[in-house]
Design a protein around this motif. Sequence first.
Motif, PDB file in Angstrom:
ATOM      1  N   VAL A   1       0.863  -1.175   0.000  1.00  0.00           N
ATOM      2  CA  VAL A   1       0.000   0.000   0.000  1.00  0.00           C
ATOM      3  C   VAL A   1       0.903   1.229   0.000  1.00  0.00           C
ATOM      4  O   VAL A   1       1.891   1.272   0.718  1.00  0.00           O
ATOM      5  CB  VAL A   1      -0.901   0.024   1.254  1.00  0.00           C
ATOM      6  CG1 VAL A   1      -1.746   1.276   1.305  1.00  0.00           C
ATOM      7  CG2 VAL A   1      -1.757  -1.214   1.323  1.00  0.00           C
ATOM      8  N   GLY A   2       0.551   2.207  -0.819  1.00  0.00           N
ATOM      9  CA  GLY A   2       1.322   3.451  -0.855  1.00  0.00           C
ATOM     10  C   GLY A   2       0.420   4.632  -1.130  1.00  0.00           C
ATOM     11  O   GLY A   2      -0.674   4.485  -1.662  1.00  0.00           O
ATOM     12  N   PRO A   3       0.894   5.833  -0.783  1.00  0.00           N
ATOM     13  CA  PRO A   3       0.081   7.031  -0.961  1.00  0.00           C
ATOM     14  C   PRO A   3       0.103   7.558  -2.387  1.00  0.00           C
ATOM     15  O   PRO A   3       1.079   7.394  -3.116  1.00  0.00           O
ATOM     16  CB  PRO A   3       0.746   8.033  -0.010  1.00  0.00           C
ATOM     17  CG  PRO A   3       2.182   7.619  -0.019  1.00  0.00           C
ATOM     18  CD  PRO A   3       2.170   6.116  -0.117  1.00  0.00           C
ATOM     19  N   VAL A   4      -0.990   8.205  -2.771  1.00  0.00           N
ATOM     20  CA  VAL A   4      -1.075   8.981  -4.005  1.00  0.00           C
ATOM     21  C   VAL A   4      -1.538  10.369  -3.567  1.00  0.00           C
ATOM     22  O   VAL A   4      -2.635  10.520  -3.033  1.00  0.00           O
ATOM     23  CB  VAL A   4      -2.049   8.364  -5.028  1.00  0.00           C
ATOM     24  CG1 VAL A   4      -2.195   9.276  -6.244  1.00  0.00           C
ATOM     25  CG2 VAL A   4      -1.586   6.979  -5.439  1.00  0.00           C
ATOM     26  N   PHE A   5      -0.670  11.361  -3.771  1.00  0.00           N
ATOM     27  CA  PHE A   5      -0.939  12.740  -3.371  1.00  0.00           C
ATOM     28  C   PHE A   5      -1.304  13.578  -4.583  1.00  0.00           C
ATOM     29  O   PHE A   5      -0.775  13.352  -5.671  1.00  0.00           O
ATOM     30  CB  PHE A   5       0.319  13.371  -2.761  1.00  0.00           C
ATOM     31  CG  PHE A   5       0.883  12.665  -1.570  1.00  0.00           C
ATOM     32  CD1 PHE A   5       0.334  12.841  -0.310  1.00  0.00           C
ATOM     33  CD2 PHE A   5       1.989  11.845  -1.703  1.00  0.00           C
ATOM     34  CE1 PHE A   5       0.878  12.211   0.794  1.00  0.00           C
ATOM     35  CE2 PHE A   5       2.536  11.210  -0.607  1.00  0.00           C
ATOM     36  CZ  PHE A   5       1.986  11.387   0.643  1.00  0.00           C
TER      37      PHE A   5
END
Length: 139
Positions: A119-123
Amino acid sequence: MRSKTTRTVTGLAAAAGLVTAVSIGIAGGASADQGTTEGTMTTQPPKGARATVEVTPNPTTHRGQEVTITGSCGGGTGLRSVLGGFPEHPALENIRILDAGPDHYVAKATVAQHIGNGVGPVFVDCGGEAGVTLLVTHV
């Protein structure tokens, strides 16, 4: 002097933290007893964290898969940039903004080939408003 990328990531990370804190506060308040006004949200998220972000398909995107990033700038001037992961470990490559409109934006990107399960962020930076969501990958 810090680079523009570092400032952007720092600002987006701060906005993500703010969004998380507000979400936790809302979830905590939402557990109030029915029939009371306590816990009902009548205001918007704080200024600076009002942009919305959605990544499709998500969850379980794969390496090399093209994803679509959509949302609203929540009062911001329009989509300026999208960052998937972090600059030293990007999760998204070949990011293209197709429509920067403040009411509804559209961008496309490709999931990086080095990404594993996780899981990783998308900004997003919407010119005065920021937003964040999570991208779930499965390879």
